[in-house]
Design a protein around this motif. Sequence first.
Motif, short mmCIF file in Angstrom:
data_model
loop_
_atom_site.label_atom_id
_atom_site.label_comp_id
_atom_site.label_asym_id
_atom_site.label_seq_id
_atom_site.Cartn_x
_atom_site.Cartn_y
_atom_site.Cartn_z
N VAL A 29 0.69 -1.08 0.23
CA VAL A 29 -0.22 0.62 -0.59
C VAL A 29 1.24 0.93 0.27
O VAL A 29 0.70 1.91 1.08
CB VAL A 29 -1.22 -0.06 1.51
CG1 VAL A 29 -2.30 -1.00 1.69
CG2 VAL A 29 -0.41 0.02 2.75
N SER A 34 -1.68 2.41 -1.54
CA SER A 34 -2.65 3.26 -1.20
C SER A 34 -3.95 3.76 -1.64
O SER A 34 -4.72 4.36 -1.49
CB SER A 34 -1.73 4.13 -0.37
OG SER A 34 -0.81 5.36 -0.96
N GLU A 38 -7.85 3.43 -1.54
CA GLU A 38 -9.28 4.31 -1.83
C GLU A 38 -9.52 4.90 -2.82
O GLU A 38 -11.00 4.84 -2.36
CB GLU A 38 -7.79 5.67 -0.96
CG GLU A 38 -8.84 7.21 -1.44
CD GLU A 38 -8.69 8.15 -1.40
OE1 GLU A 38 -8.96 9.78 -1.84
OE2 GLU A 38 -6.86 8.15 -0.91
N THR A 64 1.22 9.18 -1.97
CA THR A 64 0.47 8.08 -1.86
C THR A 64 -0.93 9.11 -1.18
O THR A 64 -0.96 10.23 -0.44
CB THR A 64 1.03 7.73 -0.58
OG1 THR A 64 1.50 8.73 0.98
CG2 THR A 64 3.06 6.95 -1.11
N SER A 65 -1.64 8.43 -0.62
CA SER A 65 -2.85 8.95 0.88
C SER A 65 -2.25 8.80 2.20
O SER A 65 -3.18 9.83 2.73
CB SER A 65 -3.59 7.80 0.68
OG SER A 65 -4.36 6.90 -0.54
N TYR A 66 -1.36 8.82 2.62
CA TYR A 66 -0.45 9.21 3.61
C TYR A 66 -0.34 11.04 3.83
O TYR A 66 -0.46 11.67 3.32
CB TYR A 66 0.73 8.64 4.47
CG TYR A 66 0.03 7.08 3.46
CD1 TYR A 66 -0.98 6.45 4.14
CD2 TYR A 66 0.94 6.30 2.60
CE1 TYR A 66 -0.72 5.02 4.57
CE2 TYR A 66 0.69 5.26 2.66
CZ TYR A 66 0.09 4.15 2.89
OH TYR A 66 -0.99 3.03 3.35
N LYS A 75 1.63 1.77 7.62
CA LYS A 75 1.23 1.79 6.60
C LYS A 75 -0.64 1.43 6.76
O LYS A 75 -1.48 2.08 5.94
CB LYS A 75 1.59 1.97 5.24
CG LYS A 75 3.11 2.41 4.92
CD LYS A 75 3.49 1.72 4.19
CE LYS A 75 4.76 2.75 3.28
NZ LYS A 75 5.28 1.94 2.24
N LEU A 79 -3.90 3.85 6.83
CA LEU A 79 -4.77 3.62 5.24
C LEU A 79 -6.32 3.47 5.55
O LEU A 79 -6.69 3.97 5.38
CB LEU A 79 -4.00 2.93 4.45
CG LEU A 79 -4.38 2.88 3.03
CD1 LEU A 79 -5.11 3.99 1.97
CD2 LEU A 79 -4.15 1.84 1.99
N ARG A 82 -7.87 6.30 7.06
CA ARG A 82 -8.81 7.21 6.41
C ARG A 82 -9.63 6.60 5.41
O ARG A 82 -10.63 7.69 4.84
CB ARG A 82 -7.05 7.14 5.00
CG ARG A 82 -7.27 8.55 4.08
CD ARG A 82 -6.09 8.50 3.11
NE ARG A 82 -6.97 9.09 1.88
CZ ARG A 82 -7.07 10.72 1.61
NH1 ARG A 82 -6.98 11.21 2.91
NH2 ARG A 82 -7.20 11.12 0.78
#
Length: 209
Positions: A29, A34, A38, A64-66, A75, A79, A82
């Motif tokens: 991810v 990631s 999402e 990334t989505s972080y 992670k 995730l 989120r």
Amino acid sequence: SQVRAALFERSRGLLSNAIHDKKVLIAGVGSVGSYLSEQLVRSGVGHLTIVDPDTVEASNLARTSYSLADLGQPKVCSLKRRILNLNPSAQVETHTVDIVAMARQRPREFNLLIQQMDLIIAATDDPEAQRLLNHFSYARNCPALFIGLYAGAQGGEVVISQPGQTACFVCATINRHQMEEQAGQVSPSVDYGTGRLQGEVALAADIHH
């Protein structure tokens, strides 16, 4: 709920409502995994299993989505938070473990996990993990999607493996491996200390595309 109805307001009719009951496993991810996690939840997939042994580093934030609040956290845990903020009704199972270790040390558990899935997505940068996911998913008649980027995200591949209809991932990519032997390398270099692909400079827009 009103929130869930509104969440899928602009994708209504594009995908079957049955997608809510589908189970997807995403291995890795990072930049790709990631983002895909999402997007799957935003599309209505109701069950995700995410697997990655790593923690969020500052270098991950660019693509990334972080976010900053996730630094130092696993992670998969960041995730999951989120994803649940996007769709509280989603079911997310996390495994902070290396796919290779899980498959080799706990093969029965790993095999059972694969059997429960409707789709496997291999977004890991570990070639051995990809091969193991290919072996287990094809043997268990589970469709799988393998995503790989070439050096600097200047190219890549998306391989769909549908048991009984297409070749497995290893068979489908054998020509690339043979071409590399003859014409030179197109994929990123492997870190022989870890066996994983070395990090490459690339923009998130190129990777996600």
